[in-house]
Design an enzyme around this catalytic site. Sequence first.
Site, PDB file in Angstrom:
ATOM      1  CE1 TYR A 288      -3.683   2.671   0.855  1.00  0.00           C
ATOM      2  CE2 TYR A 288      -1.872   3.828   2.064  1.00  0.00           C
ATOM      3  CZ  TYR A 288      -3.192   3.680   1.477  1.00  0.00           C
ATOM      4  OH  TYR A 288      -3.876   4.731   1.700  1.00  0.00           O
TER       5      TYR A 288
ATOM      6  CD1 TRP B  22       0.095   7.744  -1.627  1.00  0.00           C
ATOM      7  CD2 TRP B  22       0.205   9.251  -3.441  1.00  0.00           C
ATOM      8  NE1 TRP B  22      -1.096   8.536  -1.665  1.00  0.00           N
ATOM      9  CE2 TRP B  22      -0.834   9.479  -2.792  1.00  0.00           C
ATOM     10  CE3 TRP B  22       0.135   9.911  -4.738  1.00  0.00           C
ATOM     11  CZ2 TRP B  22      -1.995  10.494  -2.818  1.00  0.00           C
ATOM     12  CZ3 TRP B  22      -0.509  10.956  -4.981  1.00  0.00           C
ATOM     13  CH2 TRP B  22      -1.658  11.238  -4.186  1.00  0.00           C
TER      14      TRP B  22
END
Length: 772
Positions: A115, A117
């Site tokens: 998880y 960006w």
Amino acid sequence: MADAPDAVTFHPHSSHWGAFSAGWQGDRLVVKPHPGDPDPNPILQNFPEAIRHKARIARPMVRRGWLDRGPGPDDRRGRDDFVPMAWDRVLDRLAGELARVRDAHGPGAIFGGSYGWASAGRFHHAQSQLHRFLNVALGGYVRSVNSYSAGASNVLFPHILGPLEAITRRNVTWDQIVAHTDIVLAFGGMALKNSAVASGGVSRHIERDAMRRAHARGCTFITVGPLRDDLPEEAGAEWLAPIPGTDTALMLGMAHTLVVEGRHDRRFLADYCTGWPVFEDYLLGRSDGRPKDPAWAAAICGVPADTIAALALRLAGKRVLVVASHSLQRSEHGEQPIWMAMVLAAMLGQIGLPGGGYNYALGAIGHYGRRFNAVPVIPLPQGRNGVRAFIPVARIVDMLLDPGRTVDYDGQVLTYPDIRLAYWAGGNPFHHHQDLNRLRRALARLDTFVVHETAWTATARHADIVLPCTMTLERDDIGASPLDPLLIAMHKVAEPFGEARDDYAIFGDLAERLGKCAEFTEGRTARDWLRHLYGPTRAALAERGLPAPSFEEFWERGELALPQEPDDGGILRAFRDDPVGHKLPTDSGKIEIFCAKIARFGYPDCPGHPTWLPPSEAPDAAHALHLIANQPATRLHSQLDFGGHSSAAKRRGREVVRIHPADAAARGIADGDIVRLFNARGACLAAARVTDGIRQGVVQLPTGAWYDPADPAEDAPLCVHGNPNVLTRDVGTSRLAQGCTGQITAVALERFAGNLPPIQAYDPPLPVAAAE
């Protein structure tokens, strides 16, 4: 004439925080924003210091305890030595361990976390690469759903209004606000530090100028929250500062005023909404004997009753846009304020109007408030996941610590799987997760923890196998977002650091060892994949009769402008224009003020309509301050925390905590002092900044400073760098959504008078030889 010795050849590139170009001036990387960006993000200036920083991982490393004793639970993770290993040897060992776990326990014992960006590139996107590999080579993995940013809203909105994407991305735009809006009522504000970033990249930062133009036309901006700068100066905003976590009570007090004064839109509530009578009984106290009037609200939220009533009456009859930020729902009972904000907008009869109604999280990232592209940008296909099990993303520690336990989630009962191996690429749970000491205990339970990383984050330090991967500037890619009209050819600017490899190359080699190379690569090189992913965009342009350059032409040009769809207001505008022909995708087809489906779930922490639910943890005599742990301004989450722009904002190497002058004086704290924040979960150091831009009784410490324990051998070591997630609670928002609750925490704060520990977060571990 020959180029001057210091001439720079710039190459186009892109990032989550903006399009730019970069090149080398001697041994110094030079970064300049895209010339078309009216308000470039200074986070770009983290790159020059970061590209060759000492924190970069130079070669594969394996934790000595894992080598010596083999896979299995080990509480030495995070404080053990690392042994360097050649790529072929480490990949042989890792492939063997992946096969062991798959064969002995099934792919349902593998958690594909990742998880975060990661990269703005559509091909070298770490999570996509990992999930494709796990699906193709191992048959699947246990996945996570939703996000830390919007865990509660992801689950709630489909029940009451529509899909999250429709409420955030295809709704009210900045152009509409500039042209139409009279009042923007922003619960949690719309800080430019948040809208300066956007997943997949953003070529033009337009928010600051849009607020300036709207304000110049006469639009009033009101920010509701503990921090004055959650709207920029250009908005000319009024500031209302309730006690953190009490927005629902404040909104209920406003709603009560609208009803008793007859200023709510009865026709809109009747024609477009369902459940108003049930909610009205609660609001007026007919169902529980307690009217939610401004006096009741004032006692909870700390805003005077007269102010609450006056604000409500200012809204009636105006083109009002109600905005609720992500931050409101990143706390216990986070579903309630964002649901109540929608009800407030419905009471004003504004939903679906240009520049009016409700836009959840506008300003949270740079893609909100914009138009969609009219041609597709295709991401890397991830294949089919053969494992059905999943968890809400913020419940990872619960899963690792308590396999087999059941948990309520959105009307379902989930059973936590027994995870033996976690594989992480492109994320940093020691940034986004809460109660980091509890996270450390959970990671100690794994058989094996594998991490791809560019630098020695705390996540890498807690891994068993650490594989160095390239940074975005060290590879070619395509930068693209469905809401940004510029496709960017992300040219490689630098050679890989040390022995770092692309994630694609690492997974390709692993897939070969597992007999799945052809299925994973499909016979394509990385450049072949870029050409393949560009193909559908080119075909769609050609179908529209627009210029459709070949991949080689696009790559040489460096960017390509894409057409965009009309600013049509999405499903909310269509519903307002034709509520019968364009029903909302809720059970009733209408706006659900009272949701019968949620009520049937029977969750006491998330009833069938917006409700004031007091927090289970609040400041007390021992921990008298609210801590706001929000997003940082000088980096994206924890990315490149060691970069120049991020480092320059620290004081004495520590993250900065903001504190009100009265709170500082009561504790003998001066601006610049090092302070200790603590509660029962942990403690950290930070540098104090005394300011009246924060509500009294509140301190604010942004997330993203790399976790740096003074003594990793302790159960709850002091973080000397200033990571607030040693303090935050790891509990779900409610049984409905199980989102994260990291925004608001009760803490104590005192001046730190001891010897100041050194910052070691960026120092790589010293390699050691393996035991014979």
